[in-house]
Design an enzyme around this catalytic site. Structure first.
Site, PDB file in Angstrom:
ATOM      1  N   GLU B  49       0.867  -1.178   0.000  1.00 35.75           N
ATOM      2  CA  GLU B  49       0.000   0.000   0.000  1.00 35.75           C
ATOM      3  C   GLU B  49       0.898   1.220   0.000  1.00 35.75           C
ATOM      4  O   GLU B  49       1.790   1.347   0.830  1.00 35.75           O
ATOM      5  CB  GLU B  49      -0.852   0.056   1.274  1.00 35.75           C
ATOM      6  CG  GLU B  49      -1.989  -0.924   1.322  1.00 35.75           C
ATOM      7  CD  GLU B  49      -2.742  -0.818   2.650  1.00 35.75           C
ATOM      8  OE1 GLU B  49      -2.594   0.212   3.348  1.00 35.75           O
ATOM      9  OE2 GLU B  49      -3.454  -1.766   2.989  1.00 35.75           O
ATOM     10  N   ASP B  60      -6.191   8.866  10.662  1.00 42.69           N
ATOM     11  CA  ASP B  60      -4.828   8.444  10.976  1.00 42.69           C
ATOM     12  C   ASP B  60      -4.332   8.942  12.322  1.00 42.69           C
ATOM     13  O   ASP B  60      -4.659  10.048  12.740  1.00 42.69           O
ATOM     14  CB  ASP B  60      -3.877   8.919   9.878  1.00 42.69           C
ATOM     15  CG  ASP B  60      -4.003   8.081   8.624  1.00 42.69           C
ATOM     16  OD1 ASP B  60      -3.855   6.845   8.735  1.00 42.69           O
ATOM     17  OD2 ASP B  60      -4.275   8.645   7.556  1.00 42.69           O
TER      18      ASP B  60
END
Ligand SMILES: Cc1ncc(COP(=O)(O)O)c(C=O)c1O
Lengths: 396, 266
Positions: B49, B60
């Site tokens: 990724e 995040d």
């Protein structure tokens, strides 16, 4: 748009959220729909709005200002007289009461200048709850007193040191907290932004402003106002003012912060200068660069310093039902001083944006016409900022 | 068949589960990213990724937030990123998944962005703020071009798990914990339950990857043992990259990858 079941105002709005928040947002929507028409809930909220916050607020005819300008009559909707000094309390009382009905033990909120944080802390104190408030690190320094106020009111302030360390980052951090503590936490958002149902819910709680304007004008002149004007940050005082009047013939104008000028790059005029995008759970106009990175904003008023705007405003703009204009920092300081001197009312710098526009509109309109300006807050919090500005900019 | 699908078929035949690694493009610079990719490939990562930074990464935790900020400060741009992907494609055939936020695609136009990404060598997308309700245009744009990997959370209802898995291709991303990326809370019972539930609801139609807070070989082993088809490690790689001098990145990443990958062989 009454209640957009799809969560969209035309193409705007929606729910662009991490999957973890989906059940929480659904639960919120279900409860909001249940309680918004619940007699006991409405009665309780009414009680707090009246006895605690000080509603209804006056619709004051600004005679001196009107005469000085020499045009249409200017009326001020005095949200500055509410407990806490701004319209924010209309929304925080509504949502805090809802959170209580939902049995949520933990309240979180974001704040820019600290106005929504303080209003949240007050509502929570009144209802026997405690709030945790995320605030950009830069803002905690610029607005030290509000941090202290929130602490005194029993709320905890978390300075946010990520990103640009201002309001948008405080929202990011509040959302991160919500993802982490989704089971027991209620996120009390401060403007008509975010994923559905926040924009509709906040609008509904703020619509008390426009509804009162409508009935007060009817009593005074047996008509609706010819123009209504409000400042637009996230857009809560504006949508609360506008929504009950969109079906009338009133000219409606939202005023954004042009900062140092729309061409300077230092402004927060999302609708005047932005483009469509996705942020904080909604599709709306945003200030962003060519690649979709959100850009930093500027305004002399911390409360308008946000790179997005409520999705219903984006819709009303594209429908051409509402005009969105802007006022520069300089125009705002002039309007601030003008209202202070002519009427003895010190407006919040946010609200002074609306005053600046009202002066322009009044000049163009006949004396028989009436303009209502929502004075969203009082300016005590801004006196130091104005002093600094004048020291820097006025040489004589 | 997509590269990702082929990869899972190939692993299945070997009775292995997938190790998926996440790194942020341009963190701390482009050369470091290239070295890290080489290390990942050498160490046996099955899927890579690549994070593309967004100014407001609300799903995040601090590690990826900081990496995003730094990458943006270093001047990471979409065009440059696609050039980097092309360079990576010259080194390896490993499936590449682009992880970023909805606005980056929305801004350029889903169709245009996805076509350009595909041309550069991207095989799939992960957008943590894209809910299935809002995904129609995105799905249409990706159809026949790239895989669309949606996320599932431990609090997602059974009915919704089925809906999300219908919209997903490549794999499904099960978020292990209530929280943002990179937060270490230890392995939770609710996660193990969620893995079993998601496996049950998806009936093997799409592989299930588990990520968020996975950082050690022991974590990998545990999730694989309860039925995860893939395990996703992100922040741990970024931390390692951050503290390693540039000329050692490939070697260090390779060794760490190997230690994780070993645990996916049954
Ligand atoms: C007095 C006042 N007016 C306006 C605003 C802007 O918010 P909104 O656009 O949601 O009304 C703020 C925000 O802090 C405020 O304090």
């Amino acid at each position: 748009m009454k209640y957009p079941k799809s969560g969209r105002f035309g193409e705007f709005g929606g729910k662009y959220i991490p999957e973890t928040l989906v059940p929480a947002v659904q639960e919120l929507e279900e409860n909001y729909l249940k309680f918004k028409n619940d007699k006991r809930f409405k009665k309780e909220l009414d009680y707090y709005l009246k006895q605690y916050a000080g509603r209804p607020t006056p619709l004051y005819f600004a005679k001196n200002l009107t005469e000085k300008i020499g045009g249409a009559k200017i009326y001020l909707k005095r949200e500055d007289l509410l407990h806490g000094g701004a319209h924010k309390i209309n929304n925080t009382l509504g949502q805090a009461l809802l959170a209580k009905k939902m049995n949520k033990k933990r309240i979180i909120a974001e704040t820019g200048a600290g106005q929504h944080g303080v209003a949240t802390a007050m509502a929570c104190a009144a209802l026997g709850m405690k709030a945790e408030v995320y605030m950009g690190y830069k803002d905690t320094i610029r607005q030290k007193l509000n941090v202290f106020r929130m602490n005194m009111l029993g709320s905890k302030v978390h300075p946010v040191k990520s990103g640009s360390k201002t309001l948008k980052d405080a929202i990011n951090e509040a959302i991160r907290d919500w993802i982490t503590n989704v089971e027991n936490t209620y996120y009390l958002l401060g403007s008509a932004v975010g994923p559905h149902p926040y924009p509709v819910m906040v609008r509904d709680f703020q619509s008390v402003i426009g509804n009162e304007i409508k009935s007060q004008m009817k009593k005074l002149h047996n008509k609706t106002p010819d123009s209504v004007i409000a400042c637009v940050g996230g857009g809560s005082n504006a949508i609360g003012t506008f929504y009950p009047l969109v079906d009338t013939n009133a000219e409606i104008i939202g005023v954004e912060a042009a900062g140092k000028g729309l061409k300077s790059g230092f402004h927060s005029a999302t609708l005047s200068a932005g483009s469509k995008g996705v942020l904080h759970g909604m599709m709306t106009y945003l200030l962003q660069d060519k690649e979709g990175q959100i850009t930093e904003t500027h305004s002399i008023s911390a409360g308008l310093d946000y790179p997005g705007v409520g999705p219903e405003h984006s819709y009303l703009k594209d429908q051409k039902r509402v005009k969105y204009h802007s006022a520069t920092d300089t125009e705002v300081i002039d309007a601030f001083l003008l209202l202070t001197r002519t009427e003895g009312i010190i407006p919040a710098l946010e609200s002074a944006h609306a005053i600046a526009e009202a002066v322009k509109v009044a000049r163009k309109h006949k004396q028989s016409e009436s303009i209502v300006v929502t004075l969203s807050g009082r300016g005590d919090k801004d006196v130091e900022e104005v002093q600094n500005y004048l020291n820097k900019h006025v040489k004589d | 068949m997509s590269r990702i699908k082929e990869k899972f078929a190939e692993l299945d035949a070997k009775n292995e589960k997938a190790l998926i690694s996440y790194i942020m493009a341009g963190f701390p610079n482009e050369n470091a990213t290239l070295s890290a990719v080489k290390g990942l490939v050498k160490g046996g990562a099955d899927i890579i990724e690549l994070g593309f930074p967004f100014s407001d990464p609300l799903a995040d935790g601090p590690v990826i937030q900081n990496a995003s900020t730094l990458s943006l400060e270093k001047g990471t741009k979409i065009g440059k990123f696609f050039e980097l992907v092309k360079k990576i494609r010259k080194i390896t055939d490993t499936p590449l998944v682009l992880m970023t936020y909805t606005n980056i695609l929305y801004n350029k136009g889903y169709s245009k962005f996805i076509s350009e990404a595909k041309k550069a060598g991207i095989d799939g997308f992960i957008l943590p703020d894209m809910s299935i309700e809002e995904s129609k245009e995105y799905l249409n744009a990706a159809k026949g071009k790239t895989d669309t990997i949606f996320l599932i959370s431990p609090n997602t209802s059974k009915e919704r798990i089925r809906k999300i898995s219908d919209a997903s291709s490549g794999f499904l991303y099960l978020v292990a914990v209530y929280g943002t990326t990179g937060v270490k809370t230890g392995i939770k019972n609710y996660t193990l339950k969620a893995i079993k539930e998601v496996k049950k609801q998806t009936k093997g139609k799409v592989p299930v990857g588990v990520g968020f807070g996975v950082s050690t070989p022991a974590d990998v082993k545990k999730y694989v043992s309860v039925g995860a088809d893939a395990v996703i490690v992100g922040s741990a790689f970024l931390k390692l990259i951050e503290k390693t001098p540039q000329n050692k990145i490939e070697q260090k990443i390779s060794a760490f990858t190997k230690s994780l990958k070993t645990q996916t062989r049954l």
